[in-house]
Design a protein around this motif. Structure first.
Motif, PDB file in Angstrom:
ATOM      1  N   CYS A 145      15.429 -21.311   2.800  1.00 45.85           N
ATOM      2  CA  CYS A 145      14.527 -20.157   2.859  1.00 45.85           C
ATOM      3  C   CYS A 145      13.205 -20.470   2.164  1.00 45.85           C
ATOM      4  O   CYS A 145      12.137 -20.060   2.624  1.00 45.85           O
ATOM      5  N   TRP A 146      13.286 -21.184   1.048  1.00 44.74           N
ATOM      6  CA  TRP A 146      12.070 -21.558   0.327  1.00 44.74           C
ATOM      7  C   TRP A 146      11.189 -22.457   1.187  1.00 44.74           C
ATOM      8  O   TRP A 146       9.977 -22.252   1.292  1.00 44.74           O
ATOM      9  N   TYR A 149       9.626 -20.470   3.879  1.00 46.23           N
ATOM     10  CA  TYR A 149       8.542 -19.640   3.335  1.00 46.23           C
ATOM     11  C   TYR A 149       7.274 -20.473   3.139  1.00 46.23           C
ATOM     12  O   TYR A 149       6.169 -20.036   3.485  1.00 46.23           O
ATOM     13  N   GLU A 152       5.622 -20.976   6.377  1.00 47.90           N
ATOM     14  CA  GLU A 152       4.905 -19.775   6.791  1.00 47.90           C
ATOM     15  C   GLU A 152       3.561 -19.663   6.072  1.00 47.90           C
ATOM     16  O   GLU A 152       2.550 -19.267   6.666  1.00 47.90           O
ATOM     17  N   TYR A 188       5.310 -15.136  -3.408  1.00 49.33           N
ATOM     18  CA  TYR A 188       6.655 -15.007  -3.980  1.00 49.33           C
ATOM     19  C   TYR A 188       6.646 -15.460  -5.436  1.00 49.33           C
ATOM     20  O   TYR A 188       6.618 -16.639  -5.736  1.00 49.33           O
ATOM     21  N   LEU A 202      13.562 -11.561   0.459  1.00 50.63           N
ATOM     22  CA  LEU A 202      13.275 -11.340   1.873  1.00 50.63           C
ATOM     23  C   LEU A 202      14.338 -10.477   2.547  1.00 50.63           C
ATOM     24  O   LEU A 202      14.100  -9.934   3.623  1.00 50.63           O
ATOM     25  N   VAL A 210      13.750 -15.641   8.302  1.00 49.75           N
ATOM     26  CA  VAL A 210      12.667 -15.625   7.311  1.00 49.75           C
ATOM     27  C   VAL A 210      11.358 -15.137   7.917  1.00 49.75           C
ATOM     28  O   VAL A 210      10.672 -14.279   7.353  1.00 49.75           O
ATOM     29  N   LEU A 214       9.556 -11.705   6.708  1.00 50.10           N
ATOM     30  CA  LEU A 214       8.287 -11.816   5.989  1.00 50.10           C
ATOM     31  C   LEU A 214       7.210 -10.955   6.634  1.00 50.10           C
ATOM     32  O   LEU A 214       6.498 -10.206   5.954  1.00 50.10           O
TER      33      LEU A 214
END
Length: 321
Positions: A145-146, A149, A152, A188, A202, A210, A214
């Motif tokens: 997920c990190w 992110y 993104e 974040y 999230l 994700v 977001l």
């Protein structure tokens, strides 16, 4: 008649697992303890499947791990009754019976204490392995997920001219725009915590979610046509703080009373007066926009005037549109 699974541990570990034994192959099976709460007339609300191929829902929900404590309690109770009856029963018949029962219970307690721990330890080990696998999965999810992110964020910077902007209250966010909208994406935790709880932040359990989470929950979208203007307002306010300074006449009188001519000479001179100018920056960049016929405003640090001018120059106050 359907064979029944036997519960070994009904609540163990940090994730709330239970363990039961397959009646066919005697293998330990780990399941959520919530399943045991739904037992009705000796049947689970759903079927348990073992790797050996056996499946069923009939279960003995009395935890095997706690049985030896029950036998020990029963043995202790019978011994107490035997001692009491020694004083009440002169012939000793009842005493003999209770002592015999105590011996039998002691043997059963010893057997459950020595034999059952092996299967109990297997159950604990199985639950430990299950929890370790869960922790690994959770850690992998946070890492994935990190990374998603960060991807993104880079895409936001590239496609929407994204950059960091600081609000008047000190919060830092990403701001960007395209042809139709202005976007504000939260940072974040200022990107200071890499794999702590970004999936919870999230609200996702899969890395594939994700992007949608977001943009649907975190990113604020303001249509550019709804932005009225932005402008630099407020100013610098200065405050002068004065410290020190004594009255020469009062000082001389006090000094003469305490130290004669020398004291009067020293205290007659006022102490050094210090003045300090304190600046208060009350400037702010104010951006006004409308949404559903309601007016809203956002305040940014004065240094961010150039940022908004670069992103939405047509909304600068006083500029003809």
């Amino acid at each position: 008649m359907e064979k029944e699974f036997r519960v070994i541990l009904d609540d163990y570990g940090t994730h709330g697992f239970a363990a039961c034994q397959c009646p066919e192959c005697k293998k330990v099976i780990v399941l959520k303890k919530e399943m045991l709460k739904g037992v009705h007339d000796g049947y689970l609300p759903e079927i348990i499947k073992c790797d050996c191929g056996y499946q069923g829902s009939r279960i003995n929900s009395s935890a095997l791990a706690s049985n030896h404590f029950l036998w020990l309690a029963a043995t202790f109770l019978m011994v107490v009754i035997s001692i009491v009856m020694m004083f009440l029963d002169t012939k000793g018949y009842f005493v003999a019976v209770t002592l015999a029962i105590s011996v039998v219970l002691t043997i059963i307690t010893f057997v459950t204490w020595k034999i059952k721990p092996e299967i109990v330890e297997k159950a604990k080990s199985a639950i430990y392995l299950k929890e370790a696998a869960l922790r690994d999965n959770e850690a992998n999810l946070e890492k994935e997920c990190w990374n998603s992110y960060l991807k993104e964020v880079e895409q936001f910077k590239s496609e929407k001219a994204g950059r960091v902007i600081q609000k008047k209250d000190g919060e830092r966010v990403y701001i960007g725009r395209d042809e139709h909208n202005l976007y504000l994406m939260p940072i974040y935790k200022d990107e200071g915590y890499r794999t702590s709880d970004i999936s919870q932040w999230l609200g996702v359990k899969k890395v594939e979610k994700v992007h949608d989470a977001l943009w649907s929950q975190k990113v604020k979208t303001i249509p550019r046509r709804n932005i009225d203007y932005f402008m630099l307002t407020g100013g610098m306010r200065y405050e002068t703080k004065i410290s020190g300074g004594n009255s020469g006449i009062q000082g001389a009188a006090v000094g003469y009373a305490l130290g004669g001519a020398i004291g009067a000479a020293v205290l007659a001179n006022p102490t050094e007066v210090k003045s300090e100018e304190i600046a208060h920056d009350e400037r702010r960049v104010y951006m006004q926009y409308t949404n559903n016929e309601k007016t809203y405003g956002m305040n940014f640090q004065p240094e961010e005037y150039a940022t908004l001018r670069a992103l939405i120059p047509e909304k600068e106050y006083g500029v003809r549109r």
